[in-house]
Design a protein around this motif. Structure first.
Motif, short mmCIF file in Angstrom:
data_model
loop_
_atom_site.label_atom_id
_atom_site.label_comp_id
_atom_site.label_asym_id
_atom_site.label_seq_id
_atom_site.Cartn_x
_atom_site.Cartn_y
_atom_site.Cartn_z
N TYR A 1 2.78 -0.65 -10.81
CA TYR A 1 1.34 -0.55 -10.66
C TYR A 1 0.97 0.35 -9.49
O TYR A 1 1.67 0.41 -8.47
CB TYR A 1 0.69 -1.92 -10.51
CG TYR A 1 1.42 -2.90 -9.61
CD1 TYR A 1 0.92 -3.24 -8.36
CD2 TYR A 1 2.62 -3.48 -10.00
CE1 TYR A 1 1.59 -4.13 -7.54
CE2 TYR A 1 3.29 -4.38 -9.20
CZ TYR A 1 2.77 -4.69 -7.96
OH TYR A 1 3.45 -5.56 -7.14
N GLY A 2 -0.12 1.08 -9.66
CA GLY A 2 -0.59 2.01 -8.64
C GLY A 2 -1.99 2.49 -8.95
O GLY A 2 -2.57 2.13 -9.99
N ASP B 1 0.84 -1.19 0.00
CA ASP B 1 0.00 0.00 0.00
C ASP B 1 0.88 1.24 0.00
O ASP B 1 1.56 1.53 0.97
CB ASP B 1 -0.90 -0.02 1.23
CG ASP B 1 -1.95 1.09 1.18
OD1 ASP B 1 -1.86 1.94 0.27
OD2 ASP B 1 -2.84 1.09 2.04
N VAL B 2 0.86 1.97 -1.10
CA VAL B 2 1.72 3.14 -1.23
C VAL B 2 1.14 4.36 -0.53
O VAL B 2 1.87 5.23 -0.07
CB VAL B 2 1.93 3.48 -2.73
CG1 VAL B 2 2.78 4.72 -2.90
CG2 VAL B 2 2.60 2.32 -3.41
N ASP C 1 14.20 3.92 -2.41
CA ASP C 1 13.85 4.42 -1.08
C ASP C 1 14.46 3.58 0.04
O ASP C 1 14.09 3.71 1.19
CB ASP C 1 12.33 4.46 -0.91
CG ASP C 1 11.69 5.50 -1.83
OD1 ASP C 1 12.40 6.46 -2.21
OD2 ASP C 1 10.52 5.36 -2.17
N GLY C 2 15.40 2.70 -0.31
CA GLY C 2 16.09 1.92 0.70
C GLY C 2 15.38 0.64 1.10
O GLY C 2 14.26 0.36 0.65
N THR D 1 8.66 8.29 -5.07
CA THR D 1 8.76 9.31 -6.12
C THR D 1 7.73 9.05 -7.22
O THR D 1 7.05 9.95 -7.69
CB THR D 1 10.17 9.34 -6.72
OG1 THR D 1 11.13 9.62 -5.69
CG2 THR D 1 10.27 10.40 -7.81
N MET D 2 7.63 7.78 -7.62
CA MET D 2 6.63 7.41 -8.63
C MET D 2 5.22 7.41 -8.03
O MET D 2 4.24 7.61 -8.74
CB MET D 2 6.91 6.00 -9.15
CG MET D 2 8.11 5.86 -10.02
SD MET D 2 8.18 4.14 -10.61
CE MET D 2 9.78 4.14 -11.42
N GLY D 3 5.12 7.12 -6.74
CA GLY D 3 3.81 6.90 -6.14
C GLY D 3 3.23 5.59 -6.63
O GLY D 3 2.04 5.48 -6.92
#
Length: 247
Positions: A223-224, A31-32, A101-102, A151-153
């Motif tokens: 995907y998002g 879940d972003v 993002d690590g 960054t992409m979301g």
């Protein structure tokens, strides 16, 4: 957790084997939304964040203030690998692109997950035809990592499958296809042999690209819940290609 099926398939093309299409389940995306909200809150752009940043600066200027503890270093991966003439050696997970993002953004093992032949067969629906194709093409092992990119979301999943030779990896790529309706194709600049598709349905945008470098096939899925630019996948495809080509 958002649970979805991307809708990929594998068409068995091995000589002497009847063609069959079997389902492949997508990895469960992370879940972003919560991560993006957390990242936004920590930037200091909002009023609350600005007050917090100001208070921290004031405390740092005071002689009596205790120094801020140094951040703990991220554990360094011990996964190693090498490539020569398109043949990949060592741990295949070494060739997975590192998450921007690590390690904290990774679902599961930060180093990635190893995949056996039985794992891949199960992923592709459990068909004996898939097992036979993997065996005929000299499947050696797989590696997979799913992470969220703030960054992409969006969520990103990268999978590598290693075979006996570049020809075998190419054959596996030729057998990979997407089933169902609604998929549209697009090109990956600089990667003329790659196949890329997009499907936007049920509030989920999915981009899938497949290609092969040397003895290794790779699939990248982005995907998002928002519409994703094709360049997001294109940049990842090019970067992964370079990782596989040069280590």
């Amino acid at each position: 957790m958002i649970v979805t099926a991307i809708g990929a398939s594998y068409l068995v093309l091995a000589a002497g084997t009847a063609a069959a299409v079997v389902d492949i389940a997508s990895p469960a995306p992370v879940d972003v939304a919560a991560a993006l909200a957390s990242a936004s809150a920590g930037t200091g752009v909002s009023g609350a964040g600005a007050v917090s940043a100001s208070a921290h600066a004031s405390a740092s200027a005071s002689p009596s203030a205790s120094p801020s503890p140094s951040p703990s270093p991220s554990p360094k991966s011990t996964v190693i690998g090498s490539v020569k003439d398109g043949i990949h050696s060592g741990d295949l997970r070494y060739f997975l692109l590192p998450p921007p993002d690590g390690p904290s953004s990774v679902q599961g093992d930060p180093d990635g997950n190893k995949e056996s032949q039985s794992d891949v067969v199960k992923e592709y629906g459990g068909s004996s035809d898939v097992k036979s194709a993997l065996s005929q093409l000299g499947f050696k092992g797989g590696a997979q990592r799913t992470y969220q990119d703030s960054t992409m979301g969006a969520n990103v999943s990268i999978e590598l499958l290693q075979f006996d030779s570049s020809g075998d990896a190419d054959n596996w790529m030729q057998g990979f296809q997407l089933n169902g309706s609604g998929w549209t194709s697009f090109s990956i600049p600089g990667e003329s042999g790659a196949t890329a598709r997009e499907k936007n349905a049920d509030n989920l945008d999915s981009l899938i690209g497949v290609y092969a470098e040397g003895d290794t096939f790779y699939q990248i899925t982005v995907y998002g819940t928002q519409t994703l630019p094709h360049s997001d996948l294109a940049n990842l495809m090019t970067a992964e290609h370079g990782r596989l080509a040069h280590g």
